[in-house]
Write a protein that holds these residues in place. Structure first.
Motif, PDB file in Angstrom:
ATOM      1  N   VAL A   1       0.855  -1.191   0.000  1.00 46.36           N
ATOM      2  CA  VAL A   1       0.000   0.000   0.000  1.00 46.36           C
ATOM      3  C   VAL A   1       0.889   1.239   0.000  1.00 46.36           C
ATOM      4  O   VAL A   1       1.771   1.386   0.845  1.00 46.36           O
ATOM      5  CB  VAL A   1      -0.943   0.017   1.223  1.00 46.36           C
TER       6      VAL A   1
ATOM      7  N   ASP B   1      -1.829   6.386  -1.192  1.00 46.03           N
ATOM      8  CA  ASP B   1      -3.144   5.779  -1.015  1.00 46.03           C
ATOM      9  C   ASP B   1      -3.626   5.921   0.428  1.00 46.03           C
ATOM     10  O   ASP B   1      -4.802   6.201   0.670  1.00 46.03           O
ATOM     11  CB  ASP B   1      -3.124   4.293  -1.399  1.00 46.03           C
TER      12      ASP B   1
ATOM     13  N   ARG C   1      -7.051   7.985   1.375  1.00 45.99           N
ATOM     14  CA  ARG C   1      -8.165   7.379   2.103  1.00 45.99           C
ATOM     15  C   ARG C   1      -8.381   8.087   3.441  1.00 45.99           C
ATOM     16  O   ARG C   1      -9.509   8.270   3.881  1.00 45.99           O
ATOM     17  CB  ARG C   1      -7.901   5.889   2.352  1.00 45.99           C
TER      18      ARG C   1
ATOM     19  N   LEU D   1      -7.984  -0.260   2.619  1.00 48.31           N
ATOM     20  CA  LEU D   1      -6.541  -0.493   2.568  1.00 48.31           C
ATOM     21  C   LEU D   1      -6.191  -1.968   2.753  1.00 48.31           C
ATOM     22  O   LEU D   1      -5.027  -2.333   2.908  1.00 48.31           O
ATOM     23  CB  LEU D   1      -5.842   0.348   3.653  1.00 48.31           C
TER      24      LEU D   1
END
Length: 196
Positions: A30, A34, A38, A56
Motif C-alpha cells: 500500500v 493511497d 483514504r 486499505l
C-alpha cells in the motif's frame, strides 16, 4: 481553542509519522499516497472508520493497535486543569476521523476537560477551510480568545477570520508562536487578554 495533532497529541503529522508506517507494516504494497488519500476521505466523513481500514486491505480490528501509538503532549493535562480552574472554556478544532477522535479522548480521559469538540469527520470540512472555523464559531457562539495550532496555514486561516492565533511547537518564540504548554501557560495573559 486547541488543535489535536501536533498540539494535544505529540505527532505533528500523524499520517506520515504513525498511520503510513502502521499500514505498511501490515500491507507493504500500500502506497503512502493511497493511505493519505483514504485518510483525507475518512477525515471528511466520506468513509467511516471501518470502510477506511477495509479500503486499505485491513480488518477494522487493527484500529485500537494503531491508536495506541498516539501520546499526549507533555504538559497538556496540567494546562487543561489550570485553565479549567480559572473558568476558561477550551474547545478543540481537529482534522480527524470521527471515531478515532472519540477513542483518543476516552483513552486519555480528556473529554471532561473540554467544553466541546469540532471534528472534521463530523462536519465535512477540514482546516484551513473557512467552513471548518465557521462550524466552530457557530457552536461556541463567540470569537475564541486564542486558537493554538502547529500548522502556520491553519493559524493564518484563523487570523483571516479575526480569531487570535499562535503556532505551537518546539521552534517556539516570537509573538505568534509558543514552544510548549508551559510556554502557553506562562504567556496566557498577554496572549489571551492583551495584557502583560
Amino acid at each position: 481553542m486547541l488543535d489535536a495533532m501536533g498540539v494535544m497529541y505529540r505527532a505533528e503529522d500523524d499520517v506520515a509519522e504513525l498511520l503510513v508506517p502502521f499500514v505498511q507494516g501490515q500491507r507493504p504494497s500500500v502506497s503512502a499516497e493511497d493511505v493519505a488519500a483514504r485518510y483525507t476521505e475518512a477525515s471528511l466523513g466520506q468513509l467511516d472508520a471501518d470502510a477506511f481500514w477495509r479500503s486499505l486491505g485491513l480488518h477494522p480490528s487493527v484500529e485500537d493497535d494503531y491508536l495506541s501509538l498516539h501520546r499526549v503532549t507533555e504538559g497538556l493535562l496540567d494546562f487543561l486543569g489550570m485553565v479549567r480552574n480559572e473558568g476558561i472554556e477550551v474547545w478543540c478544532l481537529s482534522n480527524d476521523v470521527s471515531r478515532w477522535s472519540v477513542k483518543l479522548r476516552e483513552r486519555f480521559a480528556i473529554n471532561d476537560l473540554f467544553a466541546g469538540f469540532v471534528v472534521s469527520g463530523d462536519i465535512g470540512h477540514r482546516k484551513p477551510s473557512a467552513e471548518a472555523y465557521g462550524c466552530l464559531l457557530d457552536r461556541v457562539g463567540v470569537t475564541p480568545q486564542l486558537f493554538v495550532d502547529d500548522r502556520p496555514r491553519n493559524v493564518a486561516a484563523a487570523k483571516r477570520l479575526g480569531i487570535p492565533a499562535v503556532c505551537f511547537g518546539a521552534s517556539g518564540g516570537g509573538s505568534d508562536r509558543v514552544a510548549s504548554f508551559a510556554d502557553l501557560a506562562h504567556s496566557r495573559r498577554s496572549l489571551w487578554c492583551g495584557q502583560d
